[in-house]
Design a protein around this motif. Structure first.
Motif, short mmCIF file in Angstrom:
data_model
loop_
_atom_site.label_atom_id
_atom_site.label_comp_id
_atom_site.label_asym_id
_atom_site.label_seq_id
_atom_site.Cartn_x
_atom_site.Cartn_y
_atom_site.Cartn_z
N ASP A 1 -25.69 38.24 14.13
CA ASP A 1 -24.60 38.58 15.04
C ASP A 1 -23.30 38.81 14.27
OD1 ASP A 1 -22.85 38.95 17.06
OD2 ASP A 1 -22.99 36.92 17.89
N LEU A 2 -22.96 40.07 14.08
CA LEU A 2 -21.75 40.44 13.34
C LEU A 2 -20.80 41.25 14.21
CD1 LEU A 2 -23.61 41.40 10.05
CD2 LEU A 2 -22.11 39.43 10.34
N ASN B 1 -26.36 43.62 11.59
CA ASN B 1 -26.24 43.29 13.00
C ASN B 1 -27.47 43.81 13.77
OD1 ASN B 1 -24.34 42.27 15.18
ND2 ASN B 1 -24.80 44.31 15.96
#
Length: 329
Positions: free
Chosen positions: A129-130, A124
């Protein structure tokens, strides 16, 4: 740290004087340096005799055997010399005390979940985008403290893993992984997971062997026949750090691709060249060191596993409550 030898060629492994010799079918010989050998992994078709096994037992060298397809078959586990009846009795008592067993099992899973979270946080921080799976895993990890049974813990752990796996395609930046399938693995990523999990299981077994712990009495996984269930417990903690980070790296750097598998088998079988690539990387990671903040000295990833065994021992004998290993760097 002793040496680990990985043997791929078919041939014969034997004792000659005070040496361990591998001789290939072509007559090529190599001395495995018995004085420094710690583990031997066999991937080829190897013949051996009891003279060799007696010598391995004398030197306390563990032999791990994998079949032709790269699946773990078993280990030659030399007669234990680090035995302690006192520890064994207390390890059984700890398992048999449902509250104590649950406490240790929770600690194992909280550590494993935290290490999973750290893997996602790493990617991330590098532009993937986690945020959603990270939030979900944090929420599920918080629920571990509320679990009142081992089965409830295992259910929560399954949901954490499911959320974790659902984010892997974002890390790979392509659709490579749908869900975990084990028997048999059904694609490249599942095959890599099965192979690396077997490696971690055997490494944990080797480290437990150097302590007085009994590998068959576990806390999270149910002790049963035909397996060393404590290896499964401890492996849960280290799979994110050692195995899964390695898989992300191997795939993202194109060190392993679908061309490294037998295509006719639905990516089930790794080619020997791919196994060598993975084992070289695995060995490097086990030897990687970090400054241990409690010990104040450099320790290898492999030694971190043994330290986890010692922490369990301290808890079992009532010296210090167990706290699972969490990545701190």
């Amino acid at each position: 740290m002793g040496e680990t030898f990985y043997i791929f060629k078919d041939g014969e492994l034997r004792r000659k004087d005070n040496n361990i010799i591998i001789e290939s079918l072509e007559g090529e010989k190599k001395n495995l340096k018995a004085e420094v050998a710690e583990e031997i992994y066999l991937f080829g078709e190897i013949s051996m005799n009891t003279k060799l096994l007696n010598y391995l037992s004398q030197l306390k060298i563990i032999l791990h055997v994998f079949n032709y397809y790269g699946f773990y078959s078993g280990s030659f586990y030399p007669r234990e010399s680090n035995v302690s009846g006192y520890l064994l009795v207390n390890q059984v008592r700890k398992y048999d005390n449902s509250e104590e067993r649950l406490r240790i099992a929770k600690e194992i899973l909280k550590a494993a979940s935290y290490n999973i979270y750290r893997n996602l946080r790493y990617y991330n921080g590098r532009g993937t985008d986690l945020a959603n799976p990270m939030r979900e895993i944090q929420s599920l990890t918080n629920r571990l403290d509320l679990c009142t049974s081992i089965s409830e813990l295992m259910g929560t752990e399954g949901n954490i893993r499911k959320t974790y796996y659902s984010s892997w395609n974002l890390i790979f930046k392509e659709e490579l992984f749908d869900k975990r399938v084990k028997r048999p693995p059904d694609n490249m990523v599942n095959s890599l997971l099965s192979f690396t999990n077997s490696l971690i299981y055997t490494t944990v077994l080797s480290e437990i062997y150097k302590t007085q712990l009994n590998p068959t009495i576990s806390f999270l996984h149910q002790p049963g026949a035909k397996r060393f269930s404590l290896c499964l417990d401890i492996a849960e903690i280290f799979k994110p750090l050692i195995g899964e980070r390695m898989i992300f790296s191997l795939i993202n750097k194109n060190q392993i691709t679908e061309d490294d598998f037998d295509r006719d088998s639905n990516c089930l079988y790794l080619k020997d060249s791919a196994k060598r690539t993975i084992l070289m990387e695995y060995d490097k990671r086990l030897k990687r060191t970090i400054l241990h903040r409690d010990l104040g000295r450099e320790v290898s990833y492999k030694y971190l596993i043994r330290l986890e065994c010692y922490k369990l021992i301290k808890d079992i004998i009532g010296e210090k409550e167990y706290s699972g290993f969490k990545i701190w760097w």
